[in-house]
Write a protein that holds these residues in place. Structure first.
Motif, PDB file in Angstrom:
ATOM      1  N   UNK A 113       3.185  -1.603 -12.749  1.00  0.00           N
ATOM      2  CA  UNK A 113       4.410  -1.413 -11.974  1.00  0.00           C
ATOM      3  C   UNK A 113       4.276  -2.042 -10.592  1.00  0.00           C
ATOM      4  N   UNK A 114       3.121  -1.847  -9.949  1.00  0.00           N
ATOM      5  CA  UNK A 114       2.910  -2.433  -8.623  1.00  0.00           C
ATOM      6  C   UNK A 114       2.976  -3.959  -8.697  1.00  0.00           C
ATOM      7  N   UNK A 115       2.368  -4.519  -9.754  1.00  0.00           N
ATOM      8  CA  UNK A 115       2.388  -5.973  -9.931  1.00  0.00           C
ATOM      9  C   UNK A 115       3.819  -6.495 -10.095  1.00  0.00           C
TER      10      UNK A 115
ATOM     11  N   UNK B 233       2.874   6.046  -5.890  1.00  0.00           N
ATOM     12  CA  UNK B 233       2.587   6.091  -7.325  1.00  0.00           C
ATOM     13  C   UNK B 233       1.321   6.907  -7.605  1.00  0.00           C
ATOM     14  N   UNK B 234       0.347   6.793  -6.704  1.00  0.00           N
ATOM     15  CA  UNK B 234      -0.890   7.555  -6.874  1.00  0.00           C
ATOM     16  C   UNK B 234      -0.603   9.055  -6.840  1.00  0.00           C
TER      17      UNK B 234
ATOM     18  N   UNK C 180       0.832  -1.218   0.000  1.00  0.00           N
ATOM     19  CA  UNK C 180       0.000   0.000   0.000  1.00  0.00           C
ATOM     20  C   UNK C 180       0.861   1.260   0.000  1.00  0.00           C
ATOM     21  N   UNK C 181       2.029   1.242   0.641  1.00  0.00           N
ATOM     22  CA  UNK C 181       2.901   2.426   0.641  1.00  0.00           C
ATOM     23  C   UNK C 181       3.352   2.760  -0.774  1.00  0.00           C
ATOM     24  N   UNK C 182       3.746   1.763  -1.514  1.00  0.00           N
ATOM     25  CA  UNK C 182       4.198   2.010  -2.877  1.00  0.00           C
ATOM     26  C   UNK C 182       3.040   2.494  -3.754  1.00  0.00           C
ATOM     27  N   UNK C 183       1.856   1.927  -3.545  1.00  0.00           N
ATOM     28  CA  UNK C 183       0.700   2.367  -4.326  1.00  0.00           C
ATOM     29  C   UNK C 183       0.370   3.840  -4.033  1.00  0.00           C
TER      30      UNK C 183
ATOM     31  N   UNK D 248      -4.938  -2.541 -18.577  1.00  0.00           N
ATOM     32  CA  UNK D 248      -4.414  -2.358 -17.218  1.00  0.00           C
ATOM     33  C   UNK D 248      -3.677  -1.029 -17.156  1.00  0.00           C
ATOM     34  N   UNK D 249      -3.834  -0.330 -16.037  1.00  0.00           N
ATOM     35  CA  UNK D 249      -3.138   0.944 -15.878  1.00  0.00           C
ATOM     36  C   UNK D 249      -1.649   0.693 -15.644  1.00  0.00           C
TER      37      UNK D 249
END
Length: 622
Positions: free
Chosen positions: A81-83, A20-21, A14-17, A75-76
């Motif tokens: 990238x998160x995946x 990126x958000x 969640x931190x990385x998301x 896919x966004x």
């Protein structure tokens, strides 16, 4: 400028998301949707391709060489990238608008400090009482601890330093304690007036039954004094055995009890055995003590079958399969001694040998075939053949004569002179000279002719051939190139009869070859140097004595045995041949006078020179 260091596993997905958000508000390419199907490209190339397509700033470590297979539909980019960060456990660093992807540094494992087990030994110097509490402790460290605390030197025999000892003694005199430590562990102790205590194996060791006393109750020969067996210190599936002229049956019984193995004896093994082995399994022990006897064993599920080699139920049948050699070549190399008592049959389709017989015999045969089943080196031999041939011929002279029929003027005058003049041409020339003064040369007959020749020919022929041949180590490889000529043979058979006989003539064409042949036999050594046995032979046709006779041959050959490094090219010495001829005919005496000889003779000089070079390069492959 915001610099953020993120590890997906350390800070959570969640931190990385979230980061990126936030970045996607200024970098719209992160919100773009992609449709991509990739197979067989590296992770670094995949990330770079997505970034380039969506105008993003990324830095990708060259070490990201994992091959990816992914299929994304609408896919966004930020989700992709998160995946990738989660799946491949990547380390991400965000500097402003730049996203850096790299491998996570390996986690350094803390070194484990080995803390040796404390040896529980207490000594009271006031009354020289010694207390020990030992549970499978190293005898070497026990002796060291007793010596250090009591100042009494305890010395160990070389063959017991690795022994483990167990005993509990509370507050007993030193000499009595040492004696009990030795006795309870199959040892004996001797001391001298200098205060040295020497521990060694007892003369008649007894069975060490630690943890197995319940298995030896009422067991025959369970305490045979000629057999000493203890568990191995390195592996609980192995044992150490010392036996002196002990019955084989007793050794098997005591070893099986120590290791917890079960067996069934079809026949009681007779004979005695003397051995001293360390760290052996039950299979290895059986193989050693039964080797050379009439007995064998076979393992079936959870127990062992023991008995006579020829007994029913003890014969083993299996297929010994080869990987690198062919069964046809290996079968002929097996010594007959190894096949005694074994039935065998080659199985060509599976490149193996089906064998049936004693387990020990089969194990011995299998070990021998394994030693032969090695990869045979393949040697590729590159050959470059260069042949050069140079010839030079000079023909000069004049020839005159009378033919049966009139001839016509013909021939070449440039660049070489090779003319034949008829009588009309010659008479025309003679008439041209007749008008000068008193000169009158007359005329020639109608069938008269005159030949003039002055020509020189040179030729240079270069022939190059580059064959490649391959062969197994120690096998011959041959290359041949050449031509075939035919000559006629006539056979005459005479058959007698009443009228005088009949003659039958038979003609046939016979072939003869003139070849350049190269034969190479390689021998590869362990250091990959190659010994080459080379034979080169060159044959050339040299004309015929008669149109129906076999052609003459000229032969050149050489043999060489050389040693070269793998992949190294060598040049074999050129075969060189030279020939020259000088022939002519003319009017006696006048054909030898300078200047005049050109008008009264015909001469021909010829020179020929040929040379053969052979380059050879062996390359060893497996």
């Amino acid at each position: 400028m915001v610099v953020m260091f993120i590890s997906a596993s350390a800070f959570g997905q969640t931190d990385f998301e979230k980061e990126l958000e936030q970045l996607s508000q200024t970098q719209p390419g992160l919100n773009a949707q992609v449709q991509v199907n990739v197979t067989g490209i590296t992770l670094a190339d995949f990330i770079n391709a997505i970034a380039l397509e969506n105008n993003l700033n990324v830095s990708v470590d060259d070490e990201l060489k994992k091959v990816v297979v992914n299929n994304f539909y609408d896919a966004r980019v930020k989700d992709v990238f998160v995946f990738l960060v989660k799946k491949y456990d990547l380390q991400v660093e965000i500097i402003g608008s730049i996203i850096s992807f790299s491998e996570k540094p390996p986690i350094k494992e803390e070194s484990i400090v080995y803390v040796p087990k404390k040896i529980k030994v207490e000594y009271k110097p006031e009354n020289q009482f010694l207390s020990v509490d030992l549970k499978r402790d190293s005898l070497y460290r026990v002796a060291e601890e007793i010596t250090r605390k009591s100042d009494k030197n305890v010395i160990l025999a070389p063959d017991i330093k690795d022994k483990l000892v167990s005993v509990y003694i509370e507050n007993r005199p030193f000499d009595q304690t040492i004696e009990m430590i030795a006795k309870s562990n199959g040892l004996k102790v001797t001391s001298d007036e200098n205060g040295f205590y020497y521990l060694e194996l007892a003369d008649k060791p007894v069975k060490n039954n630690q943890g197995n006393n319940q298995n030896n109750v009422n067991r025959p020969n369970g305490n045979n004094p000629d057999i000493y067996i203890e568990p191995s210190t390195s592996d609980n599936r192995k044992i150490n055995v010392i036996a002196t002229n002990a019955p084989i049956k007793d050794i098997i019984e005591m070893a099986s009890t120590q290791l917890g193995e079960h067996y069934f004896m079809y026949d009681i093994p007779e004979g005695n055995s003397t051995l001293k082995v360390k760290d052996v399994t039950f299979d290895e022990l059986l193989a050693h003590i039964m080797n050379g006897t009439e007995y064998t064993f076979k393992k079936a599920d959870k127990y062992y079958l023991i008995g006579d080699r020829s007994g029913e139920g003890l014969r083993a049948t299996e297929m010994i399969q080869l990987e690198n050699r062919t069964i046809e070549t290996v079968e002929s190399m097996i010594p007959s001694e190894l096949l005694k008592g074994i039935e065998y049959k080659p199985f060509l389709e599976l490149n193996g040998l089906i064998v049936s017989g004693s387990y020990l015999r089969i194990a011995e045969l299998k070990e021998f075939m394994k030693s032969l089943d090695q990869v045979v080196p393949m040697v590729q031999i590159d050959i470059i053949i260069v042949q050069s041939k140079k010839t030079s011929t000079v023909s000069t002279g004049m020839k005159a004569g009378i033919s049966q029929d009139p001839v016509t003027t013909n021939g070449d005058i440039f660049p070489a002179v090779d003319m034949t003049l008829n009588s009309e041409t010659i008479n025309g020339l003679l008439q041209a000279f007749n008008g000068f003064g008193i000169i009158n040369l007359g005329a020639v007959t109608p069938n008269f002719y005159l030949s003039l020749k002055a020509l020189e020919s040179n030729s240079v022929i270069d022939i190059e051939s580059t064959p490649q041949i391959a062969t197994l180590n120690s096998h011959e490889a041959t290359f041949t190139v050449g031509e075939t000529n035919y000559y006629q043979q006539e056979t005459v058979n005479v058959t007698p009869n009443i009228s005088g006989g009949s003659v039958i003539s038979n003609r046939q064409w016979t072939a003869t070859d003139a070849n350049l042949s190269i034969t190479v036999t390689p021998f590869v050594s362990a250091d990959e140097y190659v010994t080459l046995d080379i034979k080169v032979e060159q044959n050339d046709f040299a004309g015929k004595e008669d149109p129906t006779a076999p052609p003459n041959k000229q032969t050149q050959s050489f043999n060489s045995l050389i040693r070269v490094k793998n992949g190294e090219m060598i040049l074999m010495g050129g075969l060189e041949r030279k020939s020259s001829s000088n022939s002519g005919s003319g009017t006696p005496f006048l054909s030898r006078v300078p200047v005049l000889k050109w008008f009264f003779s015909s001469r021909e000089k010829a020179k020929e020179k040929s040379k053969l070079h052979v380059f050879i390069k062996p390359t060893v492959t497996y």
